[in-house]
Enzyme design. Structure first.
Site, PDB file in Angstrom:
ATOM      1  N   THR A  48       0.814  -1.211   0.000  1.00 45.35           N
ATOM      2  CA  THR A  48       0.000   0.000   0.000  1.00 45.35           C
ATOM      3  C   THR A  48       0.846   1.259   0.000  1.00 45.35           C
ATOM      4  OG1 THR A  48      -1.812  -1.111   1.165  1.00 45.35           O
ATOM      5  CG2 THR A  48      -1.765   1.290   1.276  1.00 45.35           C
TER       6      THR A  48
ATOM      7  N   THR B 133       1.083  -4.202   4.378  1.00 49.73           N
ATOM      8  CA  THR B 133       0.749  -4.500   5.767  1.00 49.73           C
ATOM      9  C   THR B 133       0.083  -5.864   5.968  1.00 49.73           C
ATOM     10  OG1 THR B 133      -1.386  -3.359   5.558  1.00 49.73           O
ATOM     11  CG2 THR B 133       0.495  -2.063   6.346  1.00 49.73           C
ATOM     12  N   ASP B 134      -0.604  -6.378   4.947  1.00 48.24           N
ATOM     13  CA  ASP B 134      -1.425  -7.569   5.165  1.00 48.24           C
ATOM     14  C   ASP B 134      -0.615  -8.803   5.567  1.00 48.24           C
ATOM     15  OD1 ASP B 134      -3.692  -6.131   4.672  1.00 48.24           O
ATOM     16  OD2 ASP B 134      -3.986  -6.852   2.625  1.00 48.24           O
TER      17      ASP B 134
ATOM     18  N   SER C 147       0.988  -7.307  -1.026  1.00 47.24           N
ATOM     19  CA  SER C 147       1.555  -8.260  -0.067  1.00 47.24           C
ATOM     20  C   SER C 147       0.703  -9.515   0.081  1.00 47.24           C
ATOM     21  CB  SER C 147       1.768  -7.609   1.301  1.00 47.24           C
ATOM     22  OG  SER C 147       0.539  -7.348   1.947  1.00 47.24           O
TER      23      SER C 147
END
Length: 333
Positions: free
Chosen positions: A13, A86-87, A55
């Site tokens: 992101t 972030t995931d 990700s």
């Protein structure tokens, strides 16, 4: 002398833009330098694009690639900064904690909930905080920096989907925090000779229990995977029917060939299989390893690393699983 930091970008992101069909990574590693000019006088940032992916598509091959790049450049740089989506960032932080152990040089992961291209975003703060962490002489080993918190690589979990305060340190306090652009030292890490590893066993299956789950899946999982991590109910309960199915199937394999691990579906406070009869019976009848206070991300990465060593000694597998690495396990002590 200026410290040298190798900036490894993977997409996510933080590097994304909405092209009309949703967010997708567009920024190159060189583009990130435009947002870090205030650090030009104190460090040399060298960009390197590892990949440019959401990700969601992160997997073990990229973890090994990152670890290999850090090993190759370990003597050339003072710190390593990884920009990541972030995931799955908690999984990557955990994986690198086992692939690179006892690093006296900081390996810092960060990302953002909003793109760095947006006017209102957490990206620039997280990126700048990560550089400050990487420059701090007390920093070492694998860490995740997000929203002012510095979390051990084995203790991070994404616990919010949209909020800036997206990551929590599970069952262990955050190592440090960043306040007024200053790294506030809370914990002192343990260091030793750095060790690198270059293999992981990807045949690890995560089975989340649901009430009344069929037992028919058990033989199929064991025929394909080397390890089953079971997310049990509560402190680590296993239904009687599933216990019986596992007992029957495990008879076909040697002790080191198939590994069973009991985890809990509950985020905080960990497992305790001996608390109830259903858990104690499973432990007594089956060769379960227990996760205790480890995060699921750390458990997955740790057993992938252990099985990647291709050991045939069950006791050695157990020893390594319960060995504390980068703060990953305390309850079993």
């Amino acid at each position: 002398m200026k410290k040298r930091i190798l900036l490894l970008t993977t997409g996510g992101t933080i590097a994304s833009q909405d092209g009309g069909n949703g967010l997708a990574p567009v920024l190159s590693s060189d583009d990130f330098l435009d947002y870090m000019k205030e650090f030009e006088d104190v460090c040399e940032l060298v960009p390197y694009e590892v990949c440019s992916i959401d990700s969601t598509n992160m997997e073990a091959s990229w973890w090994l690639k990152l670890a290999g790049l850090i090993q190759k450049n370990y003597t050339l740089y003072d710190a390593f900064l990884i920009c990541h989506g972030t995931d799955t960032m908690a999984y990557t932080a955990a994986a690198l904690s086992y692939l690179i152990q006892n690093s006296v040089k900081p390996i810092v992961l960060t990302g953002a909930q909003k793109s760095i291209l947006q006017e209102i975003t957490d990206a620039r703060k997280n990126l700048h905080d990560s550089i400050r962490c990487a420059l701090d002489d007390r920093s070492r080993d694998v860490m995740l920096v997000f929203d002012g918190k510095i979390i051990a690589g084995t203790r991070a979990k994404k616990t919010a989907t949209f909020s800036y305060n997206a990551f929590s340190s599970i069952n262990f306090p955050a190592l440090w925090q960043i306040h007024d652009n200053t790294v506030v030292h809370i914990q002192k890490d343990i260091c030793g000779p750095v060790r690198f590893f270059n293999r992981m066993d990807r045949k690890v299956f995560l089975l989340k229990l649901t009430p009344g789950m069929s037992t028919e899946i058990i033989p199929h999982i064991l025929s394909v995977y080397d390890c089953i991590i079971i997310e049990g109910f509560g402190v680590g309960g296993l239904p009687d029917r599933l216990r019986q199915a596992l007992l029957e199937e495990m008879q076909h394999y040697k002790a080191h060939e198939k590994i069973l691990i009991m985890a809990t579906q509950v985020t905080y406070e960990g497992s305790s299989m001996d608390t109830y009869v259903v858990g104690r019976a499973a432990r007594e009848q089956l060769p379960f390893l227990e996760t205790y206070d480890m995060t699921l991300e750390a458990v997955l990465a740790k057993i992938m690393w252990i099985l990647g060593l291709h050991m045939e000694d069950r006791k050695e597998i157990e020893r390594l699983f319960y060995k504390k690495i980068n703060y990953d396990l305390f309850r079993n002590e």
